[in-house]
Design an enzyme around this catalytic site. Sequence first.
Site, mmCIF file in Angstrom:
data_model
loop_
_atom_site.group_PDB
_atom_site.id
_atom_site.type_symbol
_atom_site.label_atom_id
_atom_site.label_comp_id
_atom_site.label_asym_id
_atom_site.label_seq_id
_atom_site.Cartn_x
_atom_site.Cartn_y
_atom_site.Cartn_z
ATOM 1 N N LYS A 107 0.823 -1.215 0.000
ATOM 2 C CA LYS A 107 0.000 0.000 0.000
ATOM 3 C C LYS A 107 0.861 1.272 0.000
ATOM 4 O O LYS A 107 0.390 2.333 -0.393
ATOM 5 C CB LYS A 107 -0.917 0.025 1.225
ATOM 6 C CG LYS A 107 -1.785 -1.203 1.438
ATOM 7 C CD LYS A 107 -2.980 -1.233 0.521
ATOM 8 C CE LYS A 107 -4.075 -2.201 0.891
ATOM 9 N NZ LYS A 107 -3.750 -3.596 1.098
HETATM 10 C C1 LIG Z 1 -4.359 -4.706 0.566
HETATM 11 C C2 LIG Z 1 -3.551 -5.924 0.480
HETATM 12 C C3 LIG Z 1 -3.842 -6.915 -0.484
HETATM 13 C C4 LIG Z 1 -5.037 -6.840 -1.401
HETATM 14 O O1 LIG Z 1 -4.961 -5.790 -2.330
HETATM 15 P P1 LIG Z 1 -6.282 -5.292 -3.083
HETATM 16 O O2 LIG Z 1 -5.871 -4.112 -3.864
HETATM 17 O O3 LIG Z 1 -7.272 -4.948 -1.982
HETATM 18 O O4 LIG Z 1 -6.777 -6.421 -3.898
HETATM 19 C C5 LIG Z 1 -3.006 -8.020 -0.540
HETATM 20 N N1 LIG Z 1 -1.967 -8.155 0.294
HETATM 21 C C6 LIG Z 1 -1.658 -7.237 1.230
HETATM 22 C C7 LIG Z 1 -0.507 -7.472 2.144
HETATM 23 C C8 LIG Z 1 -2.429 -6.077 1.342
HETATM 24 O O5 LIG Z 1 -2.119 -5.162 2.268
#
Ligand SMILES: *Cc1c(COP(=O)(O)O)cnc(C)c1O
Length: 493
Positions: A107
Amino acid sequence: MYYQSTRSKIKASDVEAVLKGIADDGGLFVMSEESCRGFDWKGCLKLSSLGMAERILSALLPGFENMEELVNDAYSGKFETDDLTPLVPVGDKYVLELFRGPTSAFKDVALSMLPQLITAAHRQTGSPDETVILTATSGDTGKAALEGFHDVDGTRILVFYPENGVSPIQKAQMVTQSGSNVCVCAINGNFDDCQRGIKEAFAAINSGKLLKGRGMCLSSANSINIGRLAPQVVYYFIAYAKLVDSGRIKVGDIVDYTVPTGNFGDILAGYYAKLLGLPVGKLVCASNANRVLTDFINTGIYDRRREFMRTSSPSMDILVSSNLERMLYLSSDGSTDLVSDCMEKLSRDGVYTVDAKTLARIRSVFYAASADEEDTSWTIGKVWHDFGYLCDPHTAVAFCAAEQYERECGSASPMVILSTASPYKFPTPVLQAVGGNTDGDEFRQIESLNRLSGVPIPKNLSALENRAPLHTDVIERDNILQYILKQLGIREA
Ligand SMILES: *Cc1c(COP(=O)(O)O)cnc(C)c1O
């Protein structure tokens, strides 16, 4: 260039769409497929990672001035390596490490950029309002957003997380956050409860015009915001360019990507990379035991009426996957009627079905597979023992799905696995999987994992232990709106 709502004819400029987060009809803003045409994707591959980011973000968000400066301010010196996202060969596959940013989760790539976009949008529109960022988090978005927005002038950020739905490390990351403009609160419930509560509060505040005349406007740091989605397109290019540079492929060859998926944001960014011209083959949608997307892509029936499972990959514990709405729009030639109908059925009945043509279009790009808890743990152990690579549970879910894809469809093209978190964010399941000692709290487990693997511990995580919690509120889902208004100093009419 205009962005369009998925649910009606509402349009907004890119700058407005970033400021608003969500359209007034509850739909999500989408860029048109035409606006992606003619992008010089080959030229883009020759640039540095930051150069690619500037080029791609300028194409997707052309209304923003000085993108080069915004990109530099977002990323320079904030990631462990200048290329932002290293690509590591593991067996016959490639792991794209997206977790080398300030909070050790993928993120960070988007949430380092979003505050730059929001403050630039303010400057450009001359809006005097303070932007209030409302965020629901399954664990990683919350901390990455807090890191990006704390003490940013003209913004305030409120983060809501499920009290029992995040790992102790994730919780510690959030509740120790300092900053004069931050608020962190736990909800009694799961992530879907949080996300729904936030969406309802959003709608109530906007439709009741509760912020009118108060010098504030709402926005979102969740991947419903296109300012969150656009920066994620970049690393699909970075991975491709690295495969070209290493001589593994020639420009024009197909590359497949496997993406551990929750809200469908990360994988949708891969679809946008494809629309921009990058030779993306299959996008493998990897789910954990909450395999609602696997079932949807395999059957055309989206059914959230099932038990919500808490897994070792909590950031994917999601039954209502927001960004799928954008994919429905794109796969139905922009049918706002189809999208509104599906979304209404989902909220009323908990289930909808798409027609065969729309499903066939989705399946021409996406392949779906899931890994349960046992598969996930086994995969972490196997990848460690066979290749000496330590991966977190989310990445392991992707690894397992990539192998299912190759067993069924063969492996003609290189496979890039998106790795979304550092294994140190989830030390308990990782230690269990590699046969380590899980005694003690998570900080002791981080040390055990480090002794066992020799993989360095990210500094931001080891520094957490000695920080005191600053945020302790826990509320019921039904009280989210009230709580927000109180934090903003507003008494409900
Ligand atoms: C948010 C997240 C995901 C999923 O990503 P999306 O964009 O919601 O599909 C997968 N792995 C981790 C570690 C995340 O923080």
